[in-house]
Design a protein around this motif. Structure first.
Motif, PDB file in Angstrom:
ATOM      1  N   UNK A   1      59.854  13.977  70.310  1.00  0.00           N
ATOM      2  CA  UNK A   1      58.629  14.425  69.687  1.00  0.00           C
ATOM      3  C   UNK A   1      58.892  14.842  68.233  1.00  0.00           C
ATOM      4  N   UNK A   2      60.038  15.502  68.008  1.00  0.00           N
ATOM      5  CA  UNK A   2      60.349  15.933  66.644  1.00  0.00           C
ATOM      6  C   UNK A   2      60.506  14.734  65.720  1.00  0.00           C
ATOM      7  N   UNK A   3      61.176  13.693  66.189  1.00  0.00           N
ATOM      8  CA  UNK A   3      61.355  12.499  65.362  1.00  0.00           C
ATOM      9  C   UNK A   3      60.025  11.827  65.055  1.00  0.00           C
ATOM     10  N   UNK A   4      59.120  11.825  66.031  1.00  0.00           N
ATOM     11  CA  UNK A   4      57.792  11.261  65.794  1.00  0.00           C
ATOM     12  C   UNK A   4      57.054  12.056  64.725  1.00  0.00           C
ATOM     13  N   UNK A   5      57.177  13.377  64.781  1.00  0.00           N
ATOM     14  CA  UNK A   5      56.528  14.234  63.794  1.00  0.00           C
ATOM     15  C   UNK A   5      57.136  14.012  62.411  1.00  0.00           C
ATOM     16  N   UNK A   6      58.468  13.888  62.338  1.00  0.00           N
ATOM     17  CA  UNK A   6      59.119  13.599  61.056  1.00  0.00           C
ATOM     18  C   UNK A   6      58.559  12.313  60.460  1.00  0.00           C
ATOM     19  N   UNK A   7      58.409  11.300  61.306  1.00  0.00           N
ATOM     20  CA  UNK A   7      57.890  10.014  60.860  1.00  0.00           C
ATOM     21  C   UNK A   7      56.431  10.140  60.441  1.00  0.00           C
ATOM     22  N   UNK A   8      55.658  10.816  61.240  1.00  0.00           N
ATOM     23  CA  UNK A   8      54.221  10.982  60.984  1.00  0.00           C
ATOM     24  C   UNK A   8      53.970  11.728  59.671  1.00  0.00           C
ATOM     25  N   UNK A   9      54.752  12.760  59.420  1.00  0.00           N
ATOM     26  CA  UNK A   9      54.576  13.569  58.212  1.00  0.00           C
ATOM     27  C   UNK A   9      55.417  13.076  57.033  1.00  0.00           C
ATOM     28  N   UNK A  10      56.184  12.003  57.257  1.00  0.00           N
ATOM     29  CA  UNK A  10      57.022  11.422  56.210  1.00  0.00           C
ATOM     30  C   UNK A  10      57.996  12.452  55.620  1.00  0.00           C
ATOM     31  N   UNK A  11      58.580  13.250  56.503  1.00  0.00           N
ATOM     32  CA  UNK A  11      59.468  14.343  56.106  1.00  0.00           C
ATOM     33  C   UNK A  11      60.663  13.842  55.297  1.00  0.00           C
ATOM     34  N   UNK A  12      61.274  12.749  55.727  1.00  0.00           N
ATOM     35  CA  UNK A  12      62.476  12.288  55.036  1.00  0.00           C
ATOM     36  C   UNK A  12      62.198  11.896  53.589  1.00  0.00           C
ATOM     37  N   UNK A  13      61.063  11.276  53.338  1.00  0.00           N
ATOM     38  CA  UNK A  13      60.699  10.951  51.951  1.00  0.00           C
ATOM     39  C   UNK A  13      60.391  12.223  51.177  1.00  0.00           C
ATOM     40  N   UNK A  14      59.739  13.165  51.849  1.00  0.00           N
ATOM     41  CA  UNK A  14      59.336  14.407  51.203  1.00  0.00           C
ATOM     42  C   UNK A  14      60.539  15.220  50.743  1.00  0.00           C
ATOM     43  N   UNK A  15      61.637  15.186  51.511  1.00  0.00           N
ATOM     44  CA  UNK A  15      62.773  16.039  51.164  1.00  0.00           C
ATOM     45  C   UNK A  15      63.796  15.376  50.251  1.00  0.00           C
ATOM     46  N   UNK A  16      63.637  14.114  49.937  1.00  0.00           N
ATOM     47  CA  UNK A  16      64.630  13.448  49.071  1.00  0.00           C
ATOM     48  C   UNK A  16      64.892  14.212  47.772  1.00  0.00           C
ATOM     49  N   UNK A  17      63.848  14.714  47.080  1.00  0.00           N
ATOM     50  CA  UNK A  17      64.142  15.493  45.866  1.00  0.00           C
ATOM     51  C   UNK A  17      64.908  16.777  46.162  1.00  0.00           C
ATOM     52  N   UNK A  18      64.676  17.401  47.313  1.00  0.00           N
ATOM     53  CA  UNK A  18      65.397  18.630  47.685  1.00  0.00           C
ATOM     54  C   UNK A  18      66.865  18.319  47.981  1.00  0.00           C
ATOM     55  N   UNK A  19      67.126  17.151  48.552  1.00  0.00           N
ATOM     56  CA  UNK A  19      68.507  16.748  48.826  1.00  0.00           C
ATOM     57  C   UNK A  19      69.279  16.641  47.512  1.00  0.00           C
ATOM     58  N   UNK A  20      68.667  16.030  46.523  1.00  0.00           N
ATOM     59  CA  UNK A  20      69.292  15.906  45.194  1.00  0.00           C
ATOM     60  C   UNK A  20      69.469  17.287  44.574  1.00  0.00           C
TER      61      UNK A  20
END
Length: 110
Positions: free
Chosen positions: A1-20
């Motif tokens: 369910x968490x992975x689905x939510x990450x995908x739905x909310x586009x979390x990985x794209x959202x945090x790319x600037x924070x990773x940098x």
């Protein structure tokens, strides 16, 4: 369910600037040490403090000072971790990095 939510909310794209931002901040802090190693993986940053730089004792002092300044970090032996929540804003992460940097600078002066 968490992975689905990450995908739905586009979390990985959202945090790319924070990773940098985290990597750049941790690299900057790491320059304060003579021979320690800085590693980042996604939203996890770690400074592995060498024995020459004070090792576990120095990590504990950094943790104590960071906590006094309002940041809870986790040392594990000679390693100091910064593992912010994925939902951290640019400002929140910047504040965490600034506090950690201040704790390192002040601790290295001792």
């Amino acid at each position: 369910a968490a992975l689905e939510l990450y995908d739905e909310l586009n979390i990985l794209e959202m945090i790319k600037p924070r990773i940098v931002q985290l990597k750049e901040g941790m690299d900057e802090i790491g320059k304060r040490f003579q021979s320690s190693i800085v590693l980042t993986l996604g939203m996890i940053g770690v400074i592995e403090i060498s024995e020459a730089d004070g090792g576990t004792e120095k990590a504990l002092k950094i943790k104590e000072r960071a906590r006094e300044l309002g940041l809870f970090i986790r040392p594990l032996g000679p390693s100091v971790y910064l593992w912010p929540p994925l939902i951290s804003t640019e400002k929140e992460l910047g504040d965490m990095i600034s506090i950690l940097k201040q704790a390192v600078v002040e601790t290295l002066r001792l």
